[in-house]
Design a protein around this motif. Structure first.
Motif, PDB file in Angstrom:
ATOM      1  N   LEU A 332       0.831  -1.211   0.000  1.00  0.00           N
ATOM      2  CA  LEU A 332       0.000   0.000   0.000  1.00  0.00           C
ATOM      3  C   LEU A 332       0.863   1.257   0.000  1.00  0.00           C
ATOM      4  CD1 LEU A 332      -2.797  -1.102   2.511  1.00  0.00           C
ATOM      5  CD2 LEU A 332      -3.095  -0.613   0.072  1.00  0.00           C
ATOM      6  N   ARG A 333       1.963   1.229   0.763  1.00  0.00           N
ATOM      7  CA  ARG A 333       2.856   2.384   0.787  1.00  0.00           C
ATOM      8  C   ARG A 333       3.505   2.587  -0.572  1.00  0.00           C
ATOM      9  NH1 ARG A 333       5.688   0.676   4.490  1.00  0.00           N
ATOM     10  NH2 ARG A 333       7.581  -0.032   3.437  1.00  0.00           N
ATOM     11  N   TRP A 334       4.001   1.503  -1.157  1.00  0.00           N
ATOM     12  CA  TRP A 334       4.675   1.608  -2.451  1.00  0.00           C
ATOM     13  C   TRP A 334       3.713   2.050  -3.550  1.00  0.00           C
ATOM     14  CZ3 TRP A 334       7.374  -3.734  -1.509  1.00  0.00           C
ATOM     15  CH2 TRP A 334       8.440  -3.550  -0.609  1.00  0.00           C
ATOM     16  N   ARG A 335       2.488   1.551  -3.475  1.00  0.00           N
ATOM     17  CA  ARG A 335       1.507   1.982  -4.476  1.00  0.00           C
ATOM     18  C   ARG A 335       1.214   3.467  -4.341  1.00  0.00           C
ATOM     19  NH1 ARG A 335      -4.435  -0.677  -4.801  1.00  0.00           N
ATOM     20  NH2 ARG A 335      -4.733   0.750  -3.047  1.00  0.00           N
ATOM     21  N   SER A 336       1.152   3.961  -3.091  1.00  0.00           N
ATOM     22  CA  SER A 336       0.900   5.397  -2.882  1.00  0.00           C
ATOM     23  C   SER A 336       2.047   6.245  -3.406  1.00  0.00           C
ATOM     24  CB  SER A 336       0.666   5.674  -1.392  1.00  0.00           C
ATOM     25  OG  SER A 336       1.873   5.594  -0.653  1.00  0.00           O
ATOM     26  N   GLN A 337       3.233   5.645  -3.532  1.00  0.00           N
ATOM     27  CA  GLN A 337       4.406   6.341  -4.063  1.00  0.00           C
ATOM     28  C   GLN A 337       4.504   6.222  -5.583  1.00  0.00           C
ATOM     29  OE1 GLN A 337       6.831   5.246   0.070  1.00  0.00           O
ATOM     30  NE2 GLN A 337       7.691   4.597  -1.887  1.00  0.00           N
ATOM     31  N   GLY A 338       3.495   5.571  -6.171  1.00  0.00           N
ATOM     32  CA  GLY A 338       3.418   5.496  -7.621  1.00  0.00           C
ATOM     33  C   GLY A 338       3.878   4.199  -8.232  1.00  0.00           C
ATOM     34  N   ALA A 339       4.408   3.259  -7.431  1.00  0.00           N
ATOM     35  CA  ALA A 339       4.933   2.010  -7.979  1.00  0.00           C
ATOM     36  C   ALA A 339       3.812   1.141  -8.540  1.00  0.00           C
ATOM     37  CB  ALA A 339       5.703   1.244  -6.908  1.00  0.00           C
ATOM     38  N   LEU A 340       4.152   0.324  -9.531  1.00  0.00           N
ATOM     39  CA  LEU A 340       3.256  -0.696 -10.060  1.00  0.00           C
ATOM     40  C   LEU A 340       3.315  -1.896  -9.127  1.00  0.00           C
ATOM     41  CD1 LEU A 340       1.561  -2.092 -12.366  1.00  0.00           C
ATOM     42  CD2 LEU A 340       3.774  -2.841 -13.290  1.00  0.00           C
ATOM     43  N   ILE A 341       2.158  -2.401  -8.696  1.00  0.00           N
ATOM     44  CA  ILE A 341       2.085  -3.593  -7.845  1.00  0.00           C
ATOM     45  C   ILE A 341       1.487  -4.726  -8.672  1.00  0.00           C
ATOM     46  CG2 ILE A 341       1.323  -4.557  -5.663  1.00  0.00           C
ATOM     47  CD1 ILE A 341       3.061  -2.096  -5.308  1.00  0.00           C
ATOM     48  N   PHE A 342       2.206  -5.828  -8.748  1.00  0.00           N
ATOM     49  CA  PHE A 342       1.798  -6.969  -9.573  1.00  0.00           C
ATOM     50  C   PHE A 342       2.095  -8.240  -8.781  1.00  0.00           C
ATOM     51  CE2 PHE A 342       1.546  -9.833 -13.140  1.00  0.00           C
ATOM     52  CZ  PHE A 342       0.817  -9.177 -14.123  1.00  0.00           C
ATOM     53  N   ALA A 343       1.232  -9.239  -8.896  1.00  0.00           N
ATOM     54  CA  ALA A 343       1.417 -10.475  -8.124  1.00  0.00           C
ATOM     55  C   ALA A 343       1.508 -11.691  -9.035  1.00  0.00           C
ATOM     56  CB  ALA A 343       0.281 -10.661  -7.125  1.00  0.00           C
TER      57      ALA A 343
END
Length: 420
Positions: A332-343
């Motif tokens: 959630l923190r990384w996504r708020s910093q603009g990162a792409l989250i993929f699983a």
């Protein structure tokens, strides 16, 4: 220590996820056949997670996903979060290689040893090996020190099973128990009155050991089928083990061919199941025992969010499959910093999505199912089950009385007892 409420993997990943068949859940992303055509990889079996061809497809999907939610942004680095140094570490290295990305991978696996972090630098990449999932809190600072800011130019890849859910060393036994339950239910349902529970457990426990992985290919479909054949009486466990150890049965292909030569001795219903599994094996399907995988979905779904909200986390970890709170917070923190989250998940699609009958009743994909999120428990874990006899009785009461899942709209998915 208490859990951190209820959530789902979808909260921080959305549908940017692929299961074993490498078909992205988000239908806006390229299909596997299209990706292979663009990459020039041709056809053939779906590649596995440790293969370079798998990494090429995933890198293609990462770039496509970034273009969807941040047009014009170029991915410049990779962050990976997993639980196994060999499998996840290899997948990470392959992704960095084919994507020409620098990167860092957090590999977590909780144990009772003193807290430690080991860094293995490999040129432009590094492995950050930790025996506490809580060490994720310091991983981002490590990335910054290596010139790897987590921002919109960063792809964050999360391993799903035993990382994002069912954290290895803390909550992974709940995943394993669901799988064993599914094998047991499948075999018992097919054998009916001929089923011998103790004989099944002895066969499963023995053949699931690493010693027999060359024979079973560490494939649970194969193992479930082998247990079914043993339960039918067509072959005894001692004879099978002796032949495997002597090298006379070196592969599952040899085993199923031997069974096919004696298929006439099987009851009619088992002959039909044998024919279906054999046909799929010959067609190159890595998950040929579809009835087992449908039961695995049911058994896994039944372990999501079913315990009461006030149940102590140290007792939840052995029974309920939890979202790993440390991974959730980081994502959630990384996504708020603009990162792409993929699983990524190596779990078969058949065990990750509801069968048609359950889908019609509101059944959801595993990554969309709600469950409790928990983390930062103190080791040791008492074998992943701190409940004891009194705790197990209370767990059963919790199942009867309903837990978090009882308050949600989707129906509780029970393990299928037998094949309908």
């Amino acid at each position: 220590m208490k859990h951190s409420g209820c959530t789902s993997v979808h909260e921080f990943v959305g549908d940017f996820i692929v299961y074993r068949n490498l078909e992205a859940v988000d239908e806006r992303l390229p299909r596997l056949a299209e990706a292979r055509r663009v990459l020039g990889d041709g056809q053939g079996p779906v590649p596995r997670k440790s293969e370079a061809s798998y990494a090429r497809v995933v890198a293609h999907l990462l770039r496509a996903a970034r273009a969807l939610d941040a047009p014009g942004v170029v991915l410049r680095r990779l962050i990976f979060v997993g639980d196994t140094r060999l499998n996840d570490g290899t997948a990470f290295a392959n992704l960095c290689d084919v994507g020409d990305w620098p990167g860092a991978a957090f590999i977590g696996a909780e144990d009772a040893e003193p807290e430690r972090v080991e860094v293995v630098a490999q040129g432009r990449t590094a492995l950050y090996l930790a025996n506490r999932w809580a060490a994720l809190a310091g991983f981002e600072a490590f990335c910054h020190e290596r010139g790897l800011p987590v921002d919109e130019g960063t792809a964050v890849v999360l391993d799903l099973d035993k990382t994002t859910v069912g954290a290895r060393g803390r909550n992974d036994r709940a995943i394993d128990r669901a799988r064993v339950e599914a094998v047991r239910e499948t075999v018992a349902g097919l054998l009916g009155g001929e089923y011998d529970g103790s004989a099944f457990q002895a066969a499963y426990d023995l053949l699931n050991r690493p010693e027999f992985h060359p024979f079973t290919a560490d494939n649970q479909d194969y193992l479930a089928y082998i247990c079914l054949v043993l339960g039918s009486g067509l072959m005894g466990l001692d004879r099978l083990v002796a032949q495997v150890r002597a090298g006379r049965l070196a592969s599952f292909a040899q085993f199923i061919a031997a069974v096919d030569g004696q298929a006439g001795y099987l009851p009619r219903g088992l002959r039909e199941v044998h024919g279906e599994v054999l046909g799929r094996v010959q067609a190159g399907d890595p998950t040929p025992f579809k009835a087992f995988r449908a039961n695995e979905y049911r058994a896994t779904a039944a372990r999501f969010g079913f315990l009461p909200d006030d149940w102590p986390l140290e007792h939840m970890v052995g029974e309920e499959i939890l979202v790993t709170q440390e991974v959730r917070e980081a994502a959630l923190r990384w996504r708020s910093q603009g990162a792409l989250i993929f699983a990524l998940s190596d779990k078969p699609d058949e065990a990750s999505f509801p069968p048609a009958d359950l889908a019609a009743r509101g059944g959801r994909a595993i990554h969309r199912m709600e469950t409790h999120a928990g983390g930062q428990l103190a080791a040791p874990w008492a074998g992943g089950n701190g409940a004891g006899d009194d705790g197990r009785a209370a767990l059963r009461a919790g199942r009867r009385n309903g837990g978090a899942a009882a308050r949600r709209a989707a129906p509780r998915m029970e393990v299928n007892r037998g094949i309908q």
